[in-house]
Design a protein around this motif. Structure first.
Motif, PDB file in Angstrom:
ATOM      1  N   GLN A  31     131.689  43.907  19.088  1.00 40.40           N
ATOM      2  CA  GLN A  31     132.487  44.906  18.368  1.00 40.40           C
ATOM      3  C   GLN A  31     133.917  44.410  18.165  1.00 40.40           C
ATOM      4  OE1 GLN A  31     133.140  48.630  20.446  1.00 40.40           O
ATOM      5  NE2 GLN A  31     132.894  49.792  18.551  1.00 40.40           N
ATOM      6  N   GLU A  32     134.473  43.778  19.181  1.00 38.74           N
ATOM      7  CA  GLU A  32     135.828  43.250  19.077  1.00 38.74           C
ATOM      8  C   GLU A  32     135.888  42.090  18.093  1.00 38.74           C
ATOM      9  OE1 GLU A  32     137.515  44.386  23.539  1.00 38.74           O
ATOM     10  OE2 GLU A  32     136.497  42.482  23.222  1.00 38.74           O
ATOM     11  N   LYS A  33     134.872  41.232  18.100  1.00 37.16           N
ATOM     12  CA  LYS A  33     134.835  40.139  17.132  1.00 37.16           C
ATOM     13  C   LYS A  33     134.783  40.668  15.701  1.00 37.16           C
ATOM     14  CE  LYS A  33     132.519  36.765  20.144  1.00 37.16           C
ATOM     15  NZ  LYS A  33     131.245  36.037  20.382  1.00 37.16           N
ATOM     16  N   GLU A  34     133.996  41.710  15.480  1.00 37.13           N
ATOM     17  CA  GLU A  34     133.900  42.289  14.148  1.00 37.13           C
ATOM     18  C   GLU A  34     135.237  42.874  13.712  1.00 37.13           C
ATOM     19  OE1 GLU A  34     131.428  45.784  11.761  1.00 37.13           O
ATOM     20  OE2 GLU A  34     130.734  45.090  13.720  1.00 37.13           O
ATOM     21  N   ALA A  35     135.915  43.563  14.640  1.00 37.61           N
ATOM     22  CA  ALA A  35     137.225  44.131  14.312  1.00 37.61           C
ATOM     23  C   ALA A  35     138.234  43.026  14.014  1.00 37.61           C
ATOM     24  CB  ALA A  35     137.714  45.002  15.472  1.00 37.61           C
ATOM     25  N   LEU A  36     138.196  41.947  14.791  1.00 39.34           N
ATOM     26  CA  LEU A  36     139.114  40.830  14.570  1.00 39.34           C
ATOM     27  C   LEU A  36     138.814  40.151  13.240  1.00 39.34           C
ATOM     28  CD1 LEU A  36     141.470  39.471  16.106  1.00 39.34           C
ATOM     29  CD2 LEU A  36     139.821  37.788  16.944  1.00 39.34           C
ATOM     30  N   ALA A  37     137.546  40.053  12.878  1.00 38.25           N
ATOM     31  CA  ALA A  37     137.166  39.448  11.596  1.00 38.25           C
ATOM     32  C   ALA A  37     137.698  40.277  10.428  1.00 38.25           C
ATOM     33  CB  ALA A  37     135.656  39.316  11.504  1.00 38.25           C
ATOM     34  N   ARG A  38     137.637  41.602  10.537  1.00 41.65           N
ATOM     35  CA  ARG A  38     138.172  42.468   9.472  1.00 41.65           C
ATOM     36  C   ARG A  38     139.681  42.281   9.344  1.00 41.65           C
ATOM     37  NH1 ARG A  38     134.717  46.379  11.824  1.00 41.65           N
ATOM     38  NH2 ARG A  38     136.518  47.403  12.802  1.00 41.65           N
ATOM     39  N   ALA A  48     147.412  40.338  18.503  1.00 43.96           N
ATOM     40  CA  ALA A  48     148.795  39.861  18.413  1.00 43.96           C
ATOM     41  C   ALA A  48     148.841  38.410  17.948  1.00 43.96           C
ATOM     42  CB  ALA A  48     149.488  40.004  19.766  1.00 43.96           C
ATOM     43  N   MET A  49     147.948  37.590  18.469  1.00 51.34           N
ATOM     44  CA  MET A  49     147.898  36.188  18.056  1.00 51.34           C
ATOM     45  C   MET A  49     147.522  36.067  16.584  1.00 51.34           C
ATOM     46  SD  MET A  49     145.629  33.033  19.625  1.00 51.34           S
ATOM     47  CE  MET A  49     144.306  32.987  18.420  1.00 51.34           C
ATOM     48  N   GLU A  50     146.539  36.853  16.150  1.00 56.37           N
ATOM     49  CA  GLU A  50     146.077  36.803  14.765  1.00 56.37           C
ATOM     50  C   GLU A  50     147.190  37.188  13.798  1.00 56.37           C
ATOM     51  OE1 GLU A  50     143.461  35.500  12.239  1.00 56.37           O
ATOM     52  OE2 GLU A  50     142.863  35.729  14.328  1.00 56.37           O
ATOM     53  N   LEU A  51     147.934  38.223  14.142  1.00 55.61           N
ATOM     54  CA  LEU A  51     149.056  38.645  13.302  1.00 55.61           C
ATOM     55  C   LEU A  51     150.107  37.544  13.222  1.00 55.61           C
ATOM     56  CD1 LEU A  51     149.409  42.266  14.722  1.00 55.61           C
ATOM     57  CD2 LEU A  51     148.691  41.695  12.390  1.00 55.61           C
ATOM     58  N   ALA A  52     150.451  36.953  14.370  1.00 55.95           N
ATOM     59  CA  ALA A  52     151.514  35.951  14.401  1.00 55.95           C
ATOM     60  C   ALA A  52     151.119  34.656  13.709  1.00 55.95           C
ATOM     61  CB  ALA A  52     151.940  35.674  15.841  1.00 55.95           C
ATOM     62  N   ARG A  53     149.839  34.293  13.711  1.00 56.54           N
ATOM     63  CA  ARG A  53     149.434  33.043  13.059  1.00 56.54           C
ATOM     64  C   ARG A  53     149.548  33.144  11.540  1.00 56.54           C
ATOM     65  NH1 ARG A  53     143.881  33.259  11.136  1.00 56.54           N
ATOM     66  NH2 ARG A  53     143.927  31.034  10.678  1.00 56.54           N
ATOM     67  N   VAL A  54     149.625  34.381  11.035  1.00 56.17           N
ATOM     68  CA  VAL A  54     149.884  34.585   9.613  1.00 56.17           C
ATOM     69  C   VAL A  54     151.361  34.855   9.362  1.00 56.17           C
ATOM     70  CG1 VAL A  54     149.405  36.064   7.611  1.00 56.17           C
ATOM     71  CG2 VAL A  54     147.545  35.364   9.134  1.00 56.17           C
ATOM     72  N   ASP A  55     151.955  35.745  10.171  1.00 53.80           N
ATOM     73  CA  ASP A  55     153.377  36.038  10.008  1.00 53.80           C
ATOM     74  C   ASP A  55     153.954  36.642  11.280  1.00 53.80           C
ATOM     75  OD1 ASP A  55     155.827  36.196   8.497  1.00 53.80           O
ATOM     76  OD2 ASP A  55     155.527  38.356   8.482  1.00 53.80           O
ATOM     77  N   PRO A  56     154.839  35.937  11.973  1.00 54.47           N
ATOM     78  CA  PRO A  56     155.449  36.478  13.185  1.00 54.47           C
ATOM     79  C   PRO A  56     156.261  37.746  12.946  1.00 54.47           C
ATOM     80  CG  PRO A  56     155.673  34.092  13.136  1.00 54.47           C
ATOM     81  CD  PRO A  56     155.151  34.498  11.784  1.00 54.47           C
ATOM     82  N   SER A  57     156.779  37.945  11.737  1.00 59.33           N
ATOM     83  CA  SER A  57     157.529  39.172  11.466  1.00 59.33           C
ATOM     84  C   SER A  57     156.618  40.385  11.492  1.00 59.33           C
ATOM     85  CB  SER A  57     158.237  39.075  10.110  1.00 59.33           C
ATOM     86  OG  SER A  57     159.297  38.145  10.140  1.00 59.33           O
ATOM     87  N   GLU A  67     136.605  51.225  21.889  1.00 58.09           N
ATOM     88  CA  GLU A  67     136.951  50.649  23.188  1.00 58.09           C
ATOM     89  C   GLU A  67     137.423  49.209  22.982  1.00 58.09           C
ATOM     90  OE1 GLU A  67     136.945  52.099  26.192  1.00 58.09           O
ATOM     91  OE2 GLU A  67     136.411  53.991  25.226  1.00 58.09           O
ATOM     92  N   ASN A  68     138.525  48.841  23.601  1.00 60.45           N
ATOM     93  CA  ASN A  68     138.977  47.461  23.488  1.00 60.45           C
ATOM     94  C   ASN A  68     139.676  47.030  24.766  1.00 60.45           C
ATOM     95  OD1 ASN A  68     141.979  47.986  23.172  1.00 60.45           O
ATOM     96  ND2 ASN A  68     141.196  49.125  21.413  1.00 60.45           N
ATOM     97  N   SER A  69     139.735  45.751  24.955  1.00 58.73           N
ATOM     98  CA  SER A  69     140.313  45.177  26.156  1.00 58.73           C
ATOM     99  C   SER A  69     141.712  44.649  25.872  1.00 58.73           C
ATOM    100  CB  SER A  69     139.433  44.016  26.635  1.00 58.73           C
ATOM    101  OG  SER A  69     139.402  42.995  25.636  1.00 58.73           O
ATOM    102  N   ALA A  70     142.445  44.371  26.948  1.00 61.83           N
ATOM    103  CA  ALA A  70     143.751  43.736  26.796  1.00 61.83           C
ATOM    104  C   ALA A  70     143.598  42.357  26.170  1.00 61.83           C
ATOM    105  CB  ALA A  70     144.448  43.642  28.149  1.00 61.83           C
ATOM    106  N   VAL A  71     142.503  41.686  26.461  1.00 56.34           N
ATOM    107  CA  VAL A  71     142.252  40.378  25.848  1.00 56.34           C
ATOM    108  C   VAL A  71     142.111  40.534  24.332  1.00 56.34           C
ATOM    109  CG1 VAL A  71     140.680  38.415  25.722  1.00 56.34           C
ATOM    110  CG2 VAL A  71     141.199  39.449  27.941  1.00 56.34           C
ATOM    111  N   PHE A  72     141.381  41.552  23.904  1.00 60.04           N
ATOM    112  CA  PHE A  72     141.260  41.801  22.465  1.00 60.04           C
ATOM    113  C   PHE A  72     142.623  42.105  21.844  1.00 60.04           C
ATOM    114  CE2 PHE A  72     141.043  45.020  19.098  1.00 60.04           C
ATOM    115  CZ  PHE A  72     140.420  44.270  18.109  1.00 60.04           C
ATOM    116  N   ARG A  73     143.401  42.972  22.491  1.00 61.53           N
ATOM    117  CA  ARG A  73     144.717  43.305  21.935  1.00 61.53           C
ATOM    118  C   ARG A  73     145.598  42.054  21.853  1.00 61.53           C
ATOM    119  NH1 ARG A  73     143.956  47.449  25.601  1.00 61.53           N
ATOM    120  NH2 ARG A  73     145.644  46.749  26.969  1.00 61.53           N
TER     121      ARG A  73
END
Length: 392
Positions: free
Chosen positions: A20-27, A84-93, A74-80
């Protein structure tokens, strides 16, 4: 949506996520690539924030703090952390905007608010209906906020009167509420207040001339006899120890964002190395360029292992201040090295926005300093090691 692991996740840490977390991250990744990546350089150059991303980020669950009433799944701190990493790899702002909205503003109310305050404010923040900011740092108080706050809170019947100023407050030029931390003049303890930004006496002025995180709208805030009711005082914020609980959580996510910033610069350098031709072949086939890229990947992989572990500790209730402090100090230092090596690999084109590396190179400087400088986080860890505080 099919989840495709990142090549920069060399040891496959993303495999720790649930389906479920992988699917959310993919979206989230697909939306960032289609709607955010093409526009961020222009907004960075103009020092403007792309307001059109606020609601979609909410719909994608980016503001889902770890409280049941706000998370869409439901999500984990690892997912969150991966978010954060996914957002920053595109734009840290954009990552910083989310860090303030979700971690600092929502987090303050989540950790320090009453059940009634959480029920009233968190759904509005999680949905993107309102934007939040976090007012702790002051013109004369940054690293010494635990003792050096000059903004005051004076009880007046059923209200509080706030006076003082804040600086470097992200989102504050367009936030609907700002969590203001002020020292109670009666007991000398730091307390938190939810301040609607249309309250008389509250003004926010954009800080101009930044060379890092230019799209983030940092502001100077002035509080001139700002009156807030007791109902807007965070009921469980009674000292700086409570403020520190929020910072411990968000500091770890800044470490994740530092990894994302390094990944963004590295991926841009890898792409460039495969396209740029010198001496009759791509520069990626030269030993010196490969050496730079391998050093980048080594830093990223080591840092990713650290932040994954510190988030696992958070999920298990084992994370302490020194754990998140070490992660923030280490990953931001490695990020700084990595963006410099990536810029070096891209050569002269590494200083123009067209090739992306320049933006990550510049933005890294802000992440290196905010949410506790390397030196302050080192002192937190040093105290844990030796049992002796060496802050002064």
């Amino acid at each position: 949506m099919t989840f495709e692991p990142l090549a920069s996740d060399f040891y496959s840490y993303e495999s720790l996520l649930s389906d479920q977390e992988k699917e959310a991250l993919a979206r989230l990744r697909a939306w960032l690539d289609s709607d955010v990546r093409p526009i961020v350089a222009g907004y960075w150059d103009r020092a403007e924030f792309p307001m059109q991303v606020v609601k979609p980020l909410a719909e994608l669950g980016a503001y889902s703090f770890s409280w049941e009433e706000t998370r869409p799944f439901e999500n984990s701190a690892v997912f969150r952390g991966f978010v954060a990493m996914e957002l920053a790899r595109v734009d840290p702002s954009v990552a910083t905007f989310v860090g303030v909205q979700n971690g600092l503003a929502t987090g303050s109310i989540s950790v320090c608010g009453s059940p009634e305050q959480r029920a009233e404010w968190i759904p509005k923040l999680a949905s993107g209906e309102i934007v939040g900011a976090f007012g702790l740092t002051e013109p004369l108080s940054g690293s010494d906020s635990a003792q050096g706050l000059r903004t005051t809170a004076t009880r007046d019947g059923d209200s509080w009167v706030l006076n003082g100023s804040k600086r470097w407050i992200g989102n504050a030029t367009f936030s609907d509420i700002t969590v203001i931390w002020a020292k109670d003049v009666e007991d000398g303890q730091v307390k938190g207040f939810i301040v609607p930004t249309d309250t008389p006496g509250y003004t926010a002025t954009k800080i101009e001339g930044k060379v890092s995180l230019r799209a983030v709208q940092n502001a100077d805030i002035t509080l001139d006899h700002v009156v807030v009711p007791e109902s807007l005082r965070l009921q469980n914020a009674n000292s700086f120890r409570d403020t520190a609980k929020v910072l411990r959580l968000t500091r770890a996510e800044v470490a994740w964002a530092a990894v994302g910033t390094a990944v963004g610069a590295y991926e841009a350098a890898v792409k460039y190395a495969g396209e740029r031709v010198q001496f009759g072949r791509t520069i990626g086939s030269h030993q010196l360029i490969q050496d730079l890229l391998v050093k980048c990947l080594g830093n990223i992989t080591a840092s990713l292992g650290m932040v994954v572990r510190v988030s696992e500790m958070l999920d298990r209730g084992e994370q302490r201040d020194e754990h998140s402090a070490l992660a923030k100090a280490y990953t931001t230092a490695r990020m700084r090295e990595t963006v410099a090596w990536a810029r070096e690999a891209v050569g002269g084109n590494g200083i123009v926005l067209e090739y992306d590396v320049a933006r990550f190179f510049a933005d890294a400087e802000a992440l290196y300093s905010y949410e506790g400088t390397r030196e302050m986080n080192t002192l937190i860890v040093g105290r844990a090691i030796t049992g002796t505080a060496a802050f002064v």
